[in-house]
Design a protein around this motif. Sequence first.
Motif, PDB file in Angstrom:
ATOM      1  N   ALA A   1    -191.838 -40.154 -16.366  1.00 58.92           N
ATOM      2  CA  ALA A   1    -192.580 -41.308 -16.887  1.00 58.92           C
ATOM      3  C   ALA A   1    -191.607 -42.433 -17.242  1.00 58.92           C
ATOM      4  O   ALA A   1    -190.539 -42.200 -17.812  1.00 58.92           O
ATOM      5  N   GLY A   2    -191.992 -43.650 -16.904  1.00 60.97           N
ATOM      6  CA  GLY A   2    -191.131 -44.805 -17.136  1.00 60.97           C
ATOM      7  C   GLY A   2    -190.442 -45.280 -15.883  1.00 60.97           C
ATOM      8  O   GLY A   2    -190.053 -46.452 -15.774  1.00 60.97           O
ATOM      9  N   SER A   3    -190.268 -44.390 -14.904  1.00 63.80           N
ATOM     10  CA  SER A   3    -189.733 -44.798 -13.607  1.00 63.80           C
ATOM     11  C   SER A   3    -190.833 -45.507 -12.824  1.00 63.80           C
ATOM     12  O   SER A   3    -192.027 -45.309 -13.094  1.00 63.80           O
ATOM     13  N   PRO A   4    -190.474 -46.337 -11.858  1.00 65.92           N
ATOM     14  CA  PRO A   4    -191.483 -47.084 -11.093  1.00 65.92           C
ATOM     15  C   PRO A   4    -192.533 -46.167 -10.475  1.00 65.92           C
ATOM     16  O   PRO A   4    -192.201 -45.185  -9.801  1.00 65.92           O
ATOM     17  N   GLY A   5    -193.807 -46.463 -10.746  1.00 67.69           N
ATOM     18  CA  GLY A   5    -194.914 -45.719 -10.164  1.00 67.69           C
ATOM     19  C   GLY A   5    -195.204 -44.378 -10.791  1.00 67.69           C
ATOM     20  O   GLY A   5    -196.059 -43.634 -10.288  1.00 67.69           O
ATOM     21  N   GLN A   6    -194.535 -44.050 -11.900  1.00 64.41           N
ATOM     22  CA  GLN A   6    -194.714 -42.741 -12.516  1.00 64.41           C
ATOM     23  C   GLN A   6    -195.621 -42.827 -13.739  1.00 64.41           C
ATOM     24  O   GLN A   6    -195.296 -43.516 -14.709  1.00 64.41           O
ATOM     25  N   PRO A   7    -196.770 -42.118 -13.734  1.00 64.92           N
ATOM     26  CA  PRO A   7    -197.695 -42.138 -14.878  1.00 64.92           C
ATOM     27  C   PRO A   7    -197.151 -41.308 -16.037  1.00 64.92           C
ATOM     28  O   PRO A   7    -196.198 -40.535 -15.881  1.00 64.92           O
ATOM     29  N   PRO A   8    -197.761 -41.428 -17.216  1.00 67.97           N
ATOM     30  CA  PRO A   8    -197.252 -40.710 -18.397  1.00 67.97           C
ATOM     31  C   PRO A   8    -197.490 -39.203 -18.368  1.00 67.97           C
ATOM     32  O   PRO A   8    -196.762 -38.450 -19.026  1.00 67.97           O
ATOM     33  N   THR A   9    -198.518 -38.738 -17.656  1.00 70.20           N
ATOM     34  CA  THR A   9    -198.812 -37.309 -17.589  1.00 70.20           C
ATOM     35  C   THR A   9    -198.800 -36.839 -16.130  1.00 70.20           C
ATOM     36  O   THR A   9    -198.723 -37.644 -15.202  1.00 70.20           O
ATOM     37  N   LEU A  10    -198.904 -35.536 -15.949  1.00 72.25           N
ATOM     38  CA  LEU A  10    -198.881 -34.963 -14.598  1.00 72.25           C
ATOM     39  C   LEU A  10    -200.229 -35.175 -13.918  1.00 72.25           C
ATOM     40  O   LEU A  10    -201.229 -34.579 -14.310  1.00 72.25           O
ATOM     41  N   ARG A  11    -200.246 -36.005 -12.879  1.00 68.16           N
ATOM     42  CA  ARG A  11    -201.505 -36.374 -12.221  1.00 68.16           C
ATOM     43  C   ARG A  11    -201.715 -35.628 -10.901  1.00 68.16           C
ATOM     44  O   ARG A  11    -202.744 -35.806 -10.246  1.00 68.16           O
ATOM     45  N   ILE A  12    -200.749 -34.814 -10.506  1.00 65.23           N
ATOM     46  CA  ILE A  12    -200.895 -33.948  -9.334  1.00 65.23           C
ATOM     47  C   ILE A  12    -200.728 -32.508  -9.821  1.00 65.23           C
ATOM     48  O   ILE A  12    -199.718 -32.168 -10.439  1.00 65.23           O
ATOM     49  N   VAL A  13    -201.735 -31.676  -9.556  1.00 69.89           N
ATOM     50  CA  VAL A  13    -201.727 -30.312 -10.082  1.00 69.89           C
ATOM     51  C   VAL A  13    -201.903 -29.313  -8.942  1.00 69.89           C
ATOM     52  O   VAL A  13    -202.936 -29.318  -8.263  1.00 69.89           O
ATOM     53  N   PRO A  14    -200.926 -28.440  -8.687  1.00 69.95           N
ATOM     54  CA  PRO A  14    -201.103 -27.365  -7.712  1.00 69.95           C
ATOM     55  C   PRO A  14    -202.175 -26.384  -8.196  1.00 69.95           C
ATOM     56  O   PRO A  14    -202.220 -26.038  -9.380  1.00 69.95           O
ATOM     57  N   THR A  15    -203.005 -25.923  -7.269  1.00 71.95           N
ATOM     58  CA  THR A  15    -204.089 -25.014  -7.640  1.00 71.95           C
ATOM     59  C   THR A  15    -203.982 -23.637  -6.988  1.00 71.95           C
ATOM     60  O   THR A  15    -204.528 -22.670  -7.510  1.00 71.95           O
ATOM     61  N   SER A  16    -203.312 -23.540  -5.842  1.00 75.81           N
ATOM     62  CA  SER A  16    -203.129 -22.236  -5.200  1.00 75.81           C
ATOM     63  C   SER A  16    -201.942 -22.301  -4.255  1.00 75.81           C
ATOM     64  O   SER A  16    -201.559 -23.369  -3.773  1.00 75.81           O
ATOM     65  N   MET A  17    -201.363 -21.131  -4.004  1.00 70.19           N
ATOM     66  CA  MET A  17    -200.216 -21.039  -3.103  1.00 70.19           C
ATOM     67  C   MET A  17    -200.251 -19.704  -2.385  1.00 70.19           C
ATOM     68  O   MET A  17    -200.616 -18.681  -2.967  1.00 70.19           O
ATOM     69  N   ARG A  18    -199.877 -19.737  -1.114  1.00 75.55           N
ATOM     70  CA  ARG A  18    -199.765 -18.530  -0.302  1.00 75.55           C
ATOM     71  C   ARG A  18    -198.381 -18.516   0.346  1.00 75.55           C
ATOM     72  O   ARG A  18    -197.911 -19.548   0.825  1.00 75.55           O
ATOM     73  N   MET A  19    -197.772 -17.346   0.360  1.00 76.89           N
ATOM     74  CA  MET A  19    -196.470 -17.202   0.999  1.00 76.89           C
ATOM     75  C   MET A  19    -196.437 -15.927   1.822  1.00 76.89           C
ATOM     76  O   MET A  19    -196.892 -14.872   1.362  1.00 76.89           O
ATOM     77  N   ASP A  20    -195.944 -16.040   3.049  1.00 74.48           N
ATOM     78  CA  ASP A  20    -195.689 -14.882   3.905  1.00 74.48           C
ATOM     79  C   ASP A  20    -194.208 -14.857   4.234  1.00 74.48           C
ATOM     80  O   ASP A  20    -193.663 -15.852   4.729  1.00 74.48           O
ATOM     81  N   MET A  21    -193.570 -13.726   3.970  1.00 67.69           N
ATOM     82  CA  MET A  21    -192.154 -13.563   4.263  1.00 67.69           C
ATOM     83  C   MET A  21    -191.983 -12.410   5.239  1.00 67.69           C
ATOM     84  O   MET A  21    -192.388 -11.281   4.967  1.00 67.69           O
TER      85      MET A  21
END
Length: 366
Positions: free
Chosen positions: A96-116
């Motif tokens: 926050a405070g950098s150009p284009g950065q909002p004060p809170t987290l506006r992108i939230v991951p909801t799920s992830m899949r990994m295959d190894m």
Amino acid sequence: MKSLMKAGVSLAATCCALAAPFALSPAHADDDHADGNSSANALDHAPIGVMGDHRHAKGEVMISYRVMHMNMGGVQIGTDSVSPETVATTVPNRFAGSPGQPPTLRIVPTSMRMDMHMAGIMYGLFDQVTLMVMANYVSKEMDHITFRGGMGTAQLGNFTTSPQGFGDTKVAALIGITDNVHINAGVSLPTGSITQTDDILTPMGGTPTVRLPYPMQLGSGTLDLEPGITYRDQSAAFGWGAQLRGTVRLGDNDEGYAFGDRAMATAWVAASVTQGVAISGRVQAESLGSIDGIDPMIVGPVQTANPDFHGGESLTGLIGVNFAATGGSLRGWRLGIEGGVPIVQDLNGPQMPTDYTLTLGVQKSF
């Protein structure tokens, strides 16, 4: 839960198809198998999710292939589940405070899949020393919600990032102390990429191509020590063992950071159903530190871009089954399946907890 059931049904069908020839393979008490005993036994190896559990006699070779699937979902802070809206409106944005950065987290991951996909080879250099090399190919997918603008809970849209490629390479020596105990002396070589990029959706509606956050990179970028010690024993009807393993990062990588050190302890017990079939139960405790340093190219209003929001402690319960071809044309082949679910997870800051893991592997000894 639906995805877990679907994956479980699919895995069960695969297991039945793959296990059938093992179950039908005839047993011959006078057969010698590659581990030096009089006949192959499904108890001779640990559950397939345990790496570096056994040694080989001088000149013996074993090749292996494993595929491990991990599914993660939701958001958790410590041991508490929270909603994406809570993260978007209350968790401060480190940038926050950098150009284009909002004060809170506006992108939230909801799920992830990994295959190894893991391919390995073991070679008995001496009766008391076995060498092991393992390479892997990783594919990941992470789904996100982007919230509109700098405040509120209105959603702008969704997006998915999906890097894939080769990961880090493991090299180890298993050094026997007694018949039942050996040292795991390993290193991890930084062969996986740490500069993966993909398109994202920003809170202002832009779709730039950016360097992906830390969990979506394919390697560590550091040379890592992987010390450990393993104990394993068995009777005619049961097998049991325990393993302590660690990962120690040797400095920062070329992008200016290092993943946290890792400590893992696991113990298992297995019971023989027949000579060629054994079922197992296992518990695994793990502690992973947060990231030290920061990649200046990883910036954004998302929890995965904050080095402090990584790592934590977990306790996982796992069940598995080992099949061993005890004779005939499949002699020397093994098949293992293991699935696990977390018992407890205590995570550093907002993270996606693990829902479940599934591992399927085949091994052939010569």
